[in-house]
Write a protein that holds these residues in place. Structure first.
Motif, PDB file in Angstrom:
ATOM      1  N   CYS A   7       0.803  -1.226   0.000  1.00  0.00           N
ATOM      2  CA  CYS A   7       0.000   0.000   0.000  1.00  0.00           C
ATOM      3  C   CYS A   7       0.836   1.275   0.000  1.00  0.00           C
ATOM      4  O   CYS A   7       0.307   2.352   0.195  1.00  0.00           O
ATOM      5  N   GLY A   8       2.126   1.187  -0.139  1.00  0.00           N
ATOM      6  CA  GLY A   8       2.973   2.356  -0.046  1.00  0.00           C
ATOM      7  C   GLY A   8       3.099   2.849   1.385  1.00  0.00           C
ATOM      8  O   GLY A   8       3.786   3.814   1.664  1.00  0.00           O
ATOM      9  N   GLU A   9       2.425   2.206   2.315  1.00  0.00           N
ATOM     10  CA  GLU A   9       2.419   2.632   3.712  1.00  0.00           C
ATOM     11  C   GLU A   9       2.794   1.481   4.634  1.00  0.00           C
ATOM     12  O   GLU A   9       2.626   1.572   5.831  1.00  0.00           O
ATOM     13  N   PHE A  10       3.243   0.358   4.083  1.00  0.00           N
ATOM     14  CA  PHE A  10       3.617  -0.824   4.850  1.00  0.00           C
ATOM     15  C   PHE A  10       2.463  -1.368   5.675  1.00  0.00           C
ATOM     16  O   PHE A  10       2.647  -1.924   6.736  1.00  0.00           O
ATOM     17  N   CYS A  11       1.253  -1.169   5.212  1.00  0.00           N
ATOM     18  CA  CYS A  11       0.045  -1.770   5.765  1.00  0.00           C
ATOM     19  C   CYS A  11      -0.326  -1.314   7.180  1.00  0.00           C
ATOM     20  O   CYS A  11      -1.197  -1.885   7.792  1.00  0.00           O
ATOM     21  N   ILE A  12       0.362  -0.317   7.700  1.00  0.00           N
ATOM     22  CA  ILE A  12       0.002   0.264   8.990  1.00  0.00           C
ATOM     23  C   ILE A  12       0.023   1.775   8.826  1.00  0.00           C
ATOM     24  O   ILE A  12       0.982   2.334   8.307  1.00  0.00           O
ATOM     25  N   THR A  13      -1.043   2.432   9.246  1.00  0.00           N
ATOM     26  CA  THR A  13      -1.128   3.882   9.132  1.00  0.00           C
ATOM     27  C   THR A  13      -1.547   4.472  10.468  1.00  0.00           C
ATOM     28  O   THR A  13      -2.484   3.992  11.090  1.00  0.00           O
ATOM     29  N   SER A  14      -0.864   5.507  10.898  1.00  0.00           N
ATOM     30  CA  SER A  14      -1.191   6.167  12.158  1.00  0.00           C
ATOM     31  C   SER A  14      -2.355   7.131  11.975  1.00  0.00           C
ATOM     32  O   SER A  14      -2.483   7.785  10.946  1.00  0.00           O
ATOM     33  N   ILE A  15      -3.187   7.204  13.001  1.00  0.00           N
ATOM     34  CA  ILE A  15      -4.316   8.138  13.039  1.00  0.00           C
ATOM     35  C   ILE A  15      -3.985   9.165  14.108  1.00  0.00           C
ATOM     36  O   ILE A  15      -3.858   8.830  15.283  1.00  0.00           O
ATOM     37  N   TRP A  16      -3.826  10.408  13.708  1.00  0.00           N
ATOM     38  CA  TRP A  16      -3.485  11.453  14.664  1.00  0.00           C
ATOM     39  C   TRP A  16      -4.728  11.976  15.351  1.00  0.00           C
ATOM     40  O   TRP A  16      -5.798  12.041  14.760  1.00  0.00           O
ATOM     41  N   SER A  17      -4.584  12.360  16.594  1.00  0.00           N
ATOM     42  CA  SER A  17      -5.733  12.867  17.350  1.00  0.00           C
ATOM     43  C   SER A  17      -6.047  14.311  16.984  1.00  0.00           C
ATOM     44  O   SER A  17      -7.214  14.680  16.839  1.00  0.00           O
ATOM     45  N   THR A  18      -5.026  15.126  16.811  1.00  0.00           N
ATOM     46  CA  THR A  18      -5.226  16.533  16.460  1.00  0.00           C
ATOM     47  C   THR A  18      -4.266  16.909  15.333  1.00  0.00           C
ATOM     48  O   THR A  18      -3.247  17.565  15.568  1.00  0.00           O
ATOM     49  N   PRO A  19      -4.588  16.505  14.110  1.00  0.00           N
ATOM     50  CA  PRO A  19      -3.698  16.845  12.993  1.00  0.00           C
ATOM     51  C   PRO A  19      -3.743  18.345  12.700  1.00  0.00           C
ATOM     52  O   PRO A  19      -4.709  19.034  13.033  1.00  0.00           O
ATOM     53  N   LYS A  20      -2.696  18.829  12.064  1.00  0.00           N
ATOM     54  CA  LYS A  20      -2.620  20.243  11.714  1.00  0.00           C
ATOM     55  C   LYS A  20      -3.764  20.619  10.774  1.00  0.00           C
ATOM     56  O   LYS A  20      -4.376  21.662  10.915  1.00  0.00           O
ATOM     57  N   ASN A  21      -4.033  19.748   9.811  1.00  0.00           N
ATOM     58  CA  ASN A  21      -5.129  19.969   8.868  1.00  0.00           C
ATOM     59  C   ASN A  21      -5.985  18.699   8.835  1.00  0.00           C
ATOM     60  O   ASN A  21      -5.592  17.693   8.245  1.00  0.00           O
ATOM     61  N   THR A  22      -7.141  18.756   9.442  1.00  0.00           N
ATOM     62  CA  THR A  22      -8.006  17.579   9.577  1.00  0.00           C
ATOM     63  C   THR A  22      -8.439  17.036   8.220  1.00  0.00           C
ATOM     64  O   THR A  22      -8.444  15.825   7.998  1.00  0.00           O
ATOM     65  N   SER A  23      -8.794  17.913   7.304  1.00  0.00           N
ATOM     66  CA  SER A  23      -9.254  17.476   5.975  1.00  0.00           C
ATOM     67  C   SER A  23      -8.170  16.720   5.228  1.00  0.00           C
ATOM     68  O   SER A  23      -8.438  15.682   4.619  1.00  0.00           O
ATOM     69  N   ASN A  24      -6.946  17.237   5.268  1.00  0.00           N
ATOM     70  CA  ASN A  24      -5.853  16.560   4.579  1.00  0.00           C
ATOM     71  C   ASN A  24      -5.552  15.201   5.200  1.00  0.00           C
ATOM     72  O   ASN A  24      -5.275  14.232   4.481  1.00  0.00           O
ATOM     73  N   HIS A  25      -5.613  15.113   6.520  1.00  0.00           N
ATOM     74  CA  HIS A  25      -5.338  13.832   7.182  1.00  0.00           C
ATOM     75  C   HIS A  25      -6.429  12.811   6.855  1.00  0.00           C
ATOM     76  O   HIS A  25      -6.134  11.653   6.572  1.00  0.00           O
ATOM     77  N   ALA A  26      -7.681  13.254   6.855  1.00  0.00           N
ATOM     78  CA  ALA A  26      -8.789  12.355   6.503  1.00  0.00           C
ATOM     79  C   ALA A  26      -8.641  11.875   5.059  1.00  0.00           C
ATOM     80  O   ALA A  26      -8.850  10.695   4.761  1.00  0.00           O
ATOM     81  N   ARG A  27      -8.264  12.768   4.170  1.00  0.00           N
ATOM     82  CA  ARG A  27      -8.073  12.409   2.761  1.00  0.00           C
ATOM     83  C   ARG A  27      -6.926  11.415   2.614  1.00  0.00           C
ATOM     84  O   ARG A  27      -7.003  10.462   1.834  1.00  0.00           O
ATOM     85  N   ALA A  28      -5.858  11.613   3.380  1.00  0.00           N
ATOM     86  CA  ALA A  28      -4.714  10.693   3.341  1.00  0.00           C
ATOM     87  C   ALA A  28      -5.107   9.302   3.837  1.00  0.00           C
ATOM     88  O   ALA A  28      -4.692   8.289   3.268  1.00  0.00           O
ATOM     89  N   LEU A  29      -5.925   9.237   4.876  1.00  0.00           N
ATOM     90  CA  LEU A  29      -6.389   7.939   5.382  1.00  0.00           C
ATOM     91  C   LEU A  29      -7.243   7.225   4.338  1.00  0.00           C
ATOM     92  O   LEU A  29      -7.098   6.025   4.110  1.00  0.00           O
ATOM     93  N   ARG A  30      -8.137   7.955   3.692  1.00  0.00           N
ATOM     94  CA  ARG A  30      -8.961   7.360   2.633  1.00  0.00           C
ATOM     95  C   ARG A  30      -8.096   6.881   1.469  1.00  0.00           C
ATOM     96  O   ARG A  30      -8.356   5.842   0.878  1.00  0.00           O
ATOM     97  N   ARG A  31      -7.065   7.648   1.139  1.00  0.00           N
ATOM     98  CA  ARG A  31      -6.177   7.277   0.035  1.00  0.00           C
ATOM     99  C   ARG A  31      -5.452   5.970   0.344  1.00  0.00           C
ATOM    100  O   ARG A  31      -5.307   5.112  -0.535  1.00  0.00           O
ATOM    101  N   VAL A  32      -5.010   5.795   1.587  1.00  0.00           N
ATOM    102  CA  VAL A  32      -4.348   4.544   1.982  1.00  0.00           C
ATOM    103  C   VAL A  32      -5.316   3.376   1.805  1.00  0.00           C
ATOM    104  O   VAL A  32      -4.959   2.335   1.264  1.00  0.00           O
ATOM    105  N   VAL A  33      -6.551   3.560   2.241  1.00  0.00           N
ATOM    106  CA  VAL A  33      -7.557   2.498   2.124  1.00  0.00           C
ATOM    107  C   VAL A  33      -7.849   2.201   0.658  1.00  0.00           C
ATOM    108  O   VAL A  33      -7.852   1.039   0.233  1.00  0.00           O
ATOM    109  N   ASP A  34      -8.071   3.228  -0.133  1.00  0.00           N
ATOM    110  CA  ASP A  34      -8.462   3.038  -1.529  1.00  0.00           C
ATOM    111  C   ASP A  34      -7.329   2.541  -2.411  1.00  0.00           C
ATOM    112  O   ASP A  34      -7.576   1.928  -3.446  1.00  0.00           O
ATOM    113  N   ASN A  35      -6.071   2.789  -2.027  1.00  0.00           N
ATOM    114  CA  ASN A  35      -4.931   2.387  -2.851  1.00  0.00           C
ATOM    115  C   ASN A  35      -4.305   1.067  -2.425  1.00  0.00           C
ATOM    116  O   ASN A  35      -3.242   0.713  -2.918  1.00  0.00           O
ATOM    117  N   CYS A  36      -4.925   0.358  -1.535  1.00  0.00           N
ATOM    118  CA  CYS A  36      -4.421  -0.954  -1.110  1.00  0.00           C
ATOM    119  C   CYS A  36      -4.438  -1.894  -2.311  1.00  0.00           C
ATOM    120  O   CYS A  36      -5.505  -2.190  -2.864  1.00  0.00           O
TER     121      CYS A  36
END
Length: 91
Positions: A47-76
């Motif tokens: 997945c380009g992420e070694f199959c483990i992705t961290s979820i931050w509690s208070t990211p600097k930009n919530t929208s970008n972090h949410a989009r990055a999480l979806r991208r990891v899921v969709d690009n598996c």
């Protein structure tokens, strides 16, 4: 037992998307709110992420972090290949 929901609405939606795609979401950790784990322990599935992705509690930009999480899921790669083979079997 249900997991705790994330306090940021956009991230909670991304986590639900991951769970719908059968990825495991675990809450807790030393530095992150939680982690997403790919269910496929496969040499080709990285997945380009070694199959483990961290979820931050208070990211600097919530929208970008949410989009990055979806991208990891969709690009598996393994998940995408299984989806294609299942979709082809239905036709």
């Amino acid at each position: 037992m249900a997991r705790l929901s994330h306090p940021k609405k956009e991230l909670e939606e991304a986590l639900r998307h991951a769970e719908e795609q059968e990825l495991r979401v675990e809450v807790g950790g030393s530095r992150a709110w939680g982690r997403i784990y790919c269910p496929y322990n496969d040499e080709e599935c990285r997945c380009g992420e070694f199959c483990i992705t961290s979820i931050w509690s208070t990211p600097k930009n919530t929208s970008n972090h949410a989009r990055a999480l979806r991208r990891v899921v969709d690009n598996c790669t393994t998940h995408r290949n299984q989806y294609k083979t299942n979709d082809g079997a239905k036709e």
